[in-house]
Design a protein around this motif. Structure first.
Motif, PDB file in Angstrom:
ATOM      1  N   GLN A 142      76.712  -2.587 -58.563  1.00 53.77           N
ATOM      2  CA  GLN A 142      77.321  -1.624 -59.481  1.00 53.77           C
ATOM      3  C   GLN A 142      76.259  -0.874 -60.259  1.00 53.77           C
ATOM      4  O   GLN A 142      76.328   0.343 -60.425  1.00 53.77           O
ATOM      5  N   LEU A 143      75.245  -1.580 -60.733  1.00 52.13           N
ATOM      6  CA  LEU A 143      74.151  -0.922 -61.454  1.00 52.13           C
ATOM      7  C   LEU A 143      73.390   0.041 -60.543  1.00 52.13           C
ATOM      8  O   LEU A 143      72.984   1.122 -60.973  1.00 52.13           O
ATOM      9  N   GLN A 144      73.216  -0.333 -59.289  1.00 51.78           N
ATOM     10  CA  GLN A 144      72.561   0.545 -58.326  1.00 51.78           C
ATOM     11  C   GLN A 144      73.371   1.825 -58.136  1.00 51.78           C
ATOM     12  O   GLN A 144      72.819   2.919 -58.127  1.00 51.78           O
ATOM     13  N   ARG A 145      74.690   1.681 -57.999  1.00 50.99           N
ATOM     14  CA  ARG A 145      75.556   2.863 -57.850  1.00 50.99           C
ATOM     15  C   ARG A 145      75.474   3.762 -59.079  1.00 50.99           C
ATOM     16  O   ARG A 145      75.403   4.981 -58.960  1.00 50.99           O
ATOM     17  N   GLU A 146      75.516   3.150 -60.258  1.00 53.28           N
ATOM     18  CA  GLU A 146      75.427   3.925 -61.498  1.00 53.28           C
ATOM     19  C   GLU A 146      74.100   4.652 -61.596  1.00 53.28           C
ATOM     20  O   GLU A 146      74.044   5.810 -62.026  1.00 53.28           O
ATOM     21  N   LEU A 147      73.025   4.006 -61.197  1.00 54.01           N
ATOM     22  CA  LEU A 147      71.718   4.633 -61.206  1.00 54.01           C
ATOM     23  C   LEU A 147      71.653   5.797 -60.219  1.00 54.01           C
ATOM     24  O   LEU A 147      71.109   6.865 -60.536  1.00 54.01           O
ATOM     25  N   GLU A 148      72.228   5.609 -59.040  1.00 53.25           N
ATOM     26  CA  GLU A 148      72.266   6.686 -58.041  1.00 53.25           C
ATOM     27  C   GLU A 148      73.052   7.886 -58.570  1.00 53.25           C
ATOM     28  O   GLU A 148      72.647   9.036 -58.404  1.00 53.25           O
ATOM     29  N   GLU A 149      74.185   7.619 -59.231  1.00 54.31           N
ATOM     30  CA  GLU A 149      74.999   8.698 -59.803  1.00 54.31           C
ATOM     31  C   GLU A 149      74.245   9.412 -60.919  1.00 54.31           C
ATOM     32  O   GLU A 149      74.266  10.644 -60.999  1.00 54.31           O
ATOM     33  N   ALA A 150      73.597   8.644 -61.792  1.00 51.76           N
ATOM     34  CA  ALA A 150      72.833   9.243 -62.889  1.00 51.76           C
ATOM     35  C   ALA A 150      71.674  10.075 -62.345  1.00 51.76           C
ATOM     36  O   ALA A 150      71.388  11.171 -62.853  1.00 51.76           O
ATOM     37  N   ASN A 151      71.023   9.584 -61.298  1.00 47.19           N
ATOM     38  CA  ASN A 151      69.917  10.312 -60.688  1.00 47.19           C
ATOM     39  C   ASN A 151      70.408  11.619 -60.059  1.00 47.19           C
ATOM     40  O   ASN A 151      69.761  12.669 -60.197  1.00 47.19           O
ATOM     41  N   ALA A 152      71.555  11.571 -59.390  1.00 51.75           N
ATOM     42  CA  ALA A 152      72.109  12.780 -58.780  1.00 51.75           C
ATOM     43  C   ALA A 152      72.458  13.804 -59.854  1.00 51.75           C
ATOM     44  O   ALA A 152      72.193  15.014 -59.695  1.00 51.75           O
ATOM     45  N   LEU A 153      73.039  13.337 -60.958  1.00 47.51           N
ATOM     46  CA  LEU A 153      73.358  14.242 -62.068  1.00 47.51           C
ATOM     47  C   LEU A 153      72.089  14.842 -62.660  1.00 47.51           C
ATOM     48  O   LEU A 153      72.025  16.046 -62.941  1.00 47.51           O
ATOM     49  N   LEU A 154      71.074  14.034 -62.828  1.00 50.08           N
ATOM     50  CA  LEU A 154      69.798  14.516 -63.364  1.00 50.08           C
ATOM     51  C   LEU A 154      69.167  15.550 -62.433  1.00 50.08           C
ATOM     52  O   LEU A 154      68.686  16.594 -62.884  1.00 50.08           O
ATOM     53  N   GLU A 155      69.185  15.286 -61.137  1.00 53.60           N
ATOM     54  CA  GLU A 155      68.643  16.252 -60.170  1.00 53.60           C
ATOM     55  C   GLU A 155      69.412  17.570 -60.214  1.00 53.60           C
ATOM     56  O   GLU A 155      68.815  18.645 -60.123  1.00 53.60           O
ATOM     57  N   LYS A 156      70.717  17.495 -60.376  1.00 52.75           N
ATOM     58  CA  LYS A 156      71.541  18.709 -60.481  1.00 52.75           C
ATOM     59  C   LYS A 156      71.171  19.496 -61.732  1.00 52.75           C
ATOM     60  O   LYS A 156      71.011  20.719 -61.684  1.00 52.75           O
ATOM     61  N   ARG A 157      71.010  18.793 -62.852  1.00 49.99           N
ATOM     62  CA  ARG A 157      70.645  19.473 -64.111  1.00 49.99           C
ATOM     63  C   ARG A 157      69.259  20.107 -64.016  1.00 49.99           C
ATOM     64  O   ARG A 157      69.038  21.209 -64.506  1.00 49.99           O
ATOM     65  N   VAL A 158      68.317  19.423 -63.381  1.00 52.37           N
ATOM     66  CA  VAL A 158      66.974  19.981 -63.203  1.00 52.37           C
ATOM     67  C   VAL A 158      67.047  21.243 -62.342  1.00 52.37           C
ATOM     68  O   VAL A 158      66.421  22.265 -62.653  1.00 52.37           O
TER      69      VAL A 158
END
Length: 174
Positions: A142-158
């Motif tokens: 679950q933490l891995q999934r949350e990290l992947e989602e947060a990373n995808a959101l961060l990449e989108k914002r960048v």
């Protein structure tokens, strides 16, 4: 008593707040399946069962369980080969696999990890140990999934900010 899970009180309100997780039990021994099925359903897990490697692969592809408890010694396709095949399939490669076996030699454990398993439980297993390991690996996933989602959101914002920057200062963004 295990420090992580109190078997006598685990059916309390704490379990009502967590989402229902699906666990696929793969074992050719009806007694092992029965004990695990009863325990895991008591702890509010949805439990699926397969008695051989081929059935396990089919069920895993169809049902996408959150975790697989996989016996090593089974007739036909053994657990090592089953795990290897699960890890080759895109649809099942991220599902955590915990081996269950009476084999306790280090080489067997290393072989299991090399096939892609995340953990190894030696039979006869202690139910509290099984529950603690399941909880740990479901939490890690679950933490891995949350990290992947947060990373995808961060990449989108960048990407959005980079594009905004290029529009505002085109001559400096080349």
């Amino acid at each position: 008593m295990n420090a992580f899970i109190d078997v006598d009180s685990a059916n309390g309100d704490a379990n009502l707040s967590r989402p229902v997780r699906t666990i696929l039990i793969v074992d050719d021994m009806p007694n092992n399946i029965s004990v695990l099925f009863e325990t895991l359903t008591r702890f509010n897990y949805k439990v699926l069962v397969a008695r051989d490697g081929k059935s396990a692969i089919g069920q895993a592809q169809l049902a996408q369980p959150d975790l697989i408890l996989l016996d090593v010694m089974m007739p036909g396709m053994d657990g090592f080969e089953t795990c290897r095949r699960l890890k080759q399939l895109e649809s099942t490669q991220t599902i955590p696999v915990i081996f269950m076996t009476a084999l306790s030699e280090t080489i067997d454990k290393v072989n299991g990890f090399n096939m892609g398993a995340v953990d190894y439980i030696t039979k006869p297993f202690q139910l509290q140990e099984v529950l603690a390991r399941i909880h740990t690996h479901l939490t890690l996933r679950q933490l891995q999934r949350e990290l992947e989602e947060a990373n995808a959101l961060l990449e989108k914002r960048v990407a959005e900010r980079t594009e905004s920057y290029r529009k505002r200062w085109p001559k400096w963004s080349s």
